[in-house]
Design a protein around this motif. Sequence first.
Motif, mmCIF file in Angstrom:
data_model
loop_
_atom_site.group_PDB
_atom_site.id
_atom_site.type_symbol
_atom_site.label_atom_id
_atom_site.label_comp_id
_atom_site.label_asym_id
_atom_site.label_seq_id
_atom_site.Cartn_x
_atom_site.Cartn_y
_atom_site.Cartn_z
ATOM 1 N N ALA A 61 43.896 -49.077 34.090
ATOM 2 C CA ALA A 61 45.072 -48.234 34.311
ATOM 3 C C ALA A 61 44.669 -46.994 35.085
ATOM 4 O O ALA A 61 43.876 -46.188 34.605
ATOM 5 C CB ALA A 61 45.709 -47.841 32.980
ATOM 6 N N ILE A 62 45.197 -46.902 36.285
ATOM 7 C CA ILE A 62 44.990 -45.694 37.075
ATOM 8 C C ILE A 62 46.103 -44.724 36.715
ATOM 9 O O ILE A 62 47.284 -45.044 36.845
ATOM 10 C CB ILE A 62 45.006 -46.018 38.582
ATOM 11 C CG1 ILE A 62 43.807 -46.917 38.912
ATOM 12 C CG2 ILE A 62 44.994 -44.751 39.420
ATOM 13 C CD1 ILE A 62 43.844 -47.515 40.305
ATOM 14 N N LYS A 63 45.727 -43.558 36.223
ATOM 15 C CA LYS A 63 46.717 -42.563 35.779
ATOM 16 C C LYS A 63 46.937 -41.531 36.878
ATOM 17 O O LYS A 63 46.035 -41.242 37.663
ATOM 18 C CB LYS A 63 46.193 -41.842 34.530
ATOM 19 C CG LYS A 63 45.919 -42.749 33.346
ATOM 20 C CD LYS A 63 47.210 -43.226 32.736
ATOM 21 C CE LYS A 63 46.943 -43.958 31.422
ATOM 22 N NZ LYS A 63 48.181 -44.449 30.815
ATOM 23 N N PRO A 64 48.123 -40.932 36.906
ATOM 24 C CA PRO A 64 48.322 -39.817 37.844
ATOM 25 C C PRO A 64 47.441 -38.633 37.436
ATOM 26 O O PRO A 64 47.324 -38.352 36.241
ATOM 27 C CB PRO A 64 49.806 -39.455 37.676
ATOM 28 C CG PRO A 64 50.393 -40.421 36.719
ATOM 29 C CD PRO A 64 49.295 -41.209 36.076
ATOM 30 N N THR B 139 40.716 -44.202 37.167
ATOM 31 C CA THR B 139 41.380 -43.154 37.944
ATOM 32 C C THR B 139 40.387 -42.467 38.874
ATOM 33 O O THR B 139 40.658 -42.281 40.067
ATOM 34 C CB THR B 139 42.034 -42.136 36.989
ATOM 35 O OG1 THR B 139 42.937 -42.831 36.122
ATOM 36 C CG2 THR B 139 42.774 -41.049 37.749
ATOM 37 N N ASP C 185 40.549 -45.619 31.348
ATOM 38 C CA ASP C 185 41.571 -45.054 32.248
ATOM 39 C C ASP C 185 40.972 -43.971 33.143
ATOM 40 O O ASP C 185 41.287 -43.900 34.330
ATOM 41 C CB ASP C 185 42.732 -44.444 31.444
ATOM 42 C CG ASP C 185 43.608 -45.490 30.776
ATOM 43 O OD1 ASP C 185 43.430 -46.695 31.067
ATOM 44 O OD2 ASP C 185 44.462 -45.098 29.952
ATOM 45 N N SER D 211 39.772 -46.757 25.435
ATOM 46 C CA SER D 211 40.877 -46.936 26.372
ATOM 47 C C SER D 211 41.047 -45.692 27.256
ATOM 48 O O SER D 211 41.257 -45.796 28.479
ATOM 49 C CB SER D 211 42.140 -47.245 25.550
ATOM 50 O OG SER D 211 43.275 -46.998 26.296
ATOM 51 N N LEU D 212 40.916 -44.512 26.661
ATOM 52 C CA LEU D 212 40.990 -43.259 27.429
ATOM 53 C C LEU D 212 39.891 -43.227 28.496
ATOM 54 O O LEU D 212 40.147 -42.906 29.666
ATOM 55 C CB LEU D 212 40.848 -42.057 26.481
ATOM 56 C CG LEU D 212 40.626 -40.699 27.156
ATOM 57 C CD1 LEU D 212 41.842 -40.287 27.987
ATOM 58 C CD2 LEU D 212 40.304 -39.618 26.112
ATOM 59 N N ILE E 67 44.228 -36.046 33.150
ATOM 60 C CA ILE E 67 45.232 -37.108 33.007
ATOM 61 C C ILE E 67 46.123 -36.828 31.791
ATOM 62 O O ILE E 67 46.728 -37.738 31.220
ATOM 63 C CB ILE E 67 44.619 -38.534 32.971
ATOM 64 C CG1 ILE E 67 43.635 -38.722 31.818
ATOM 65 C CG2 ILE E 67 43.951 -38.848 34.304
ATOM 66 C CD1 ILE E 67 43.259 -40.198 31.574
#
Length: 177
Positions: free
Chosen positions: A2-5, A39, A35, A31-32, A53
Amino acid sequence: MAIKPVLKMGEPVLLQVAKPVERFDTLELHSLIKDMQDTMASLHGAGLAAPQIGVSMQVVIFGFEKNQRYPNADEVPFTVLLNPRLTPLSEEQEEGWEGCLSVPGMRGMVPRYAQLRYQGVDQYGTAIDRTVSGFHARVVQHECDHLQGILYPMRIKNFRQFGFTDVLFPGQPVTDD
Ligand code: NI
């Protein structure tokens, strides 16, 4: 994956002091970190802190292979660092150019301690204790500053050396950061 903004300067969470991690080797923590890795890799960053993030916890990742953006910078091994404590080993500071994924398109000249010891743990709670200098020391100070709500522009002494990357370094590849 998951690429986060990545939150940009102006977001209140970037100015908060992040909370220490108390439970290690948990699904949430892994999970953090995944990510954050995804990202950072997607933006070719040298480091990323959890508040960037939107997660106000004391988690940073960093690591750096030689590349065009920082042609003179040494390699830094990929590191996951939680609850860090930094101890400068001398008063000596060095100036160097920095960018930040939360301040896209800009670079500034920032003084940092030249040599320091950093301690903390990884995502499994295993102790990390390193003595570093040069670019490695700079990256650690930059990332750990994020956990104190400090962005690199707040460290700049000479604002004549702060500006847009494409103007400061014409002809170099333009990236988001
Ligand atoms: Ni940053």
